[in-house]
Design an enzyme around this catalytic site. Sequence first.
Site, PDB file in Angstrom:
ATOM      1  N   PRO A 224     -47.528  14.376  30.929  1.00  0.00           N
ATOM      2  CA  PRO A 224     -48.212  14.366  29.629  1.00  0.00           C
ATOM      3  C   PRO A 224     -47.693  15.435  28.675  1.00  0.00           C
ATOM      4  CG  PRO A 224     -49.797  14.417  31.448  1.00  0.00           C
ATOM      5  CD  PRO A 224     -48.444  14.607  32.049  1.00  0.00           C
TER       6      PRO A 224
ATOM      7  N   GLU B 250     -29.522   0.879  22.912  1.00  0.00           N
ATOM      8  CA  GLU B 250     -29.261   2.297  22.663  1.00  0.00           C
ATOM      9  C   GLU B 250     -27.801   2.648  22.978  1.00  0.00           C
ATOM     10  OE1 GLU B 250     -30.626   4.873  21.347  1.00  0.00           O
ATOM     11  OE2 GLU B 250     -32.384   3.699  20.763  1.00  0.00           O
TER      12      GLU B 250
ATOM     13  N   GLU C 269     -25.499  14.263  14.796  1.00  0.00           N
ATOM     14  CA  GLU C 269     -24.398  14.962  15.430  1.00  0.00           C
ATOM     15  C   GLU C 269     -24.415  14.651  16.930  1.00  0.00           C
ATOM     16  OE1 GLU C 269     -22.818  19.576  15.551  1.00  0.00           O
ATOM     17  OE2 GLU C 269     -24.676  19.055  14.492  1.00  0.00           O
TER      18      GLU C 269
ATOM     19  N   GLU D 218     -25.002   4.039  20.321  1.00  0.00           N
ATOM     20  CA  GLU D 218     -24.359   5.345  20.450  1.00  0.00           C
ATOM     21  C   GLU D 218     -22.860   5.259  20.648  1.00  0.00           C
ATOM     22  OE1 GLU D 218     -25.678   8.102  19.828  1.00  0.00           O
ATOM     23  OE2 GLU D 218     -27.750   7.405  19.702  1.00  0.00           O
TER      24      GLU D 218
ATOM     25  N   GLY E   6     -31.463   8.243  23.060  1.00  0.00           N
ATOM     26  CA  GLY E   6     -32.520   7.318  23.436  1.00  0.00           C
ATOM     27  C   GLY E   6     -33.307   6.902  22.221  1.00  0.00           C
TER      28      GLY E   6
END
Lengths: 227, 227
Positions: free
Chosen positions: B84, B63, B115, B67, B47
């Site tokens: 939070p 994203e 990795e 990837e 992400g």
Amino acid sequence: MPRNRAAPERPALTVDVVIFRLADERLETLLVRRGFPPFKGRWAIPGGFVHKNESLDAAARRELKEETGLEGIYLEQLYTFGDPKRDPRGRVVTVAYFALIPGTAAARAGDDAAEVGWYPLIKLPEIAFDHKNILQYALRRLRYKLEYSAIGFQLLPSEFTLAELQAAYEIILGEPLDKRNFRRRILEADVIEATGDYRSGTVGPRAALYRYRPDAVAEVKARRLFP
Amino acid sequence: MPRNRAAPERPALTVDVVIFRLADERLETLLVRRGFPPFKGRWAIPGGFVHKNESLDAAARRELKEETGLEGIYLEQLYTFGDPKRDPRGRVVTVAYFALIPGTAAARAGDDAAEVGWYPLIKLPEIAFDHKNILQYALRRLRYKLEYSAIGFQLLPSEFTLAELQAAYEIILGEPLDKRNFRRRILEADVIEATGDYRSGTVGPRAALYRYRPDAVAEVKARRLFP
DNA sequence: CTATAATCGTGTCAGAATTACACCATTTGG
DNA sequence: CCAAATGGTGTAATTCTGACACGATTATAG
């Protein structure tokens, strides 16, 4: 989770809570009239900024209470809307929730000066921002969930008759249901139980009162109530 | 939409994309090993921050491409996590997505130094943050959607045999399905069509190839495929 | 070349679930 | 006391679901 070290954008984050109720044989939602631009005079879903150290759910619950005075209400996260242009003032990402309030709970019309009102979904006023999308999305989700889970009870007072329950389903789904089949299914699903009391309607026999069995939710989720 | 004038909190906003594939008769997900604290050495869902002027969907798609190098992939918003305390460094709200990549697409192992690796969901490594929750949530949603919509095809190459399709369903649902019933249902649902070609397996008769009919999605959503 | 082992593709039947459908009893109000 | 509205109930036809077995085809090993 971020691996790149670029400075993150920090958008304003709000929660908007689509609040549904049943009234006048219709499904209604609570809207707030905007007093300032943009979209001054148009109607918006109640919402507000997420506070520091406040979870999203807590923010939604707080908003719900501020608008209606109600606690312990059914509330679930709906979808997150983050189009960069959805608010002309700048980037505002909103996490939309929807809430179902029991018919009787006479939600007060908000505790601040803002103008608020209940509107039937079939006859909405002019809506601000992308809130019409959000309302449509919420309605779709409500209908969908109604068929698969026991969510419908959340729109009724704690005790209700089968006729009232059926009417609620018919209003939300927008189609008539067969009385005998409805009763059979609901009772076989084992999500409600008779209280033993009866209600005297205006005319006709007394109707048995039922209550929702909250512990039954988990079981029902798997099986369609209304295929 | 906010009516109060309090200064909004501006949390960091990320998207996390749970990427599923089928490999080795298992459902696998792509994870990234963290090189820095917190959770250094543990594995996280890929992400990153949402960019300025970028929609949430676009951020997730970006994203995903970073990837895996893949585009045109099935992607849907899952849920937004905003506790939070979910990131010890400070408030980070993440909009989780899940993506299904076709078995053949040999997703390359990421284009930067990090990795990365594919892990079967039944044997996950040590997971960072609240990402285990997110993975569980994604799996639940995948299984759920598999039963109601035609999503399963997204994990297979564009042409596939019925045996391959059944195997995919069995892997994801984690239970065996009856061959004849499976074929009957899938064919009656009218979501796939025979290409007319056949594949020569290692041994045995040739299996007919099918392709997904993308225009069929809408129809199917209403009706359970596997009740 | 032949035998073997794996895989493909097909149909039926019993039981369960779903749908369509009508009438009598009760109560209130005129 | 009569009329009108509402509550509550059962069944039969149809559709859906789940369980179940075998012959034909092809590649490979011997």
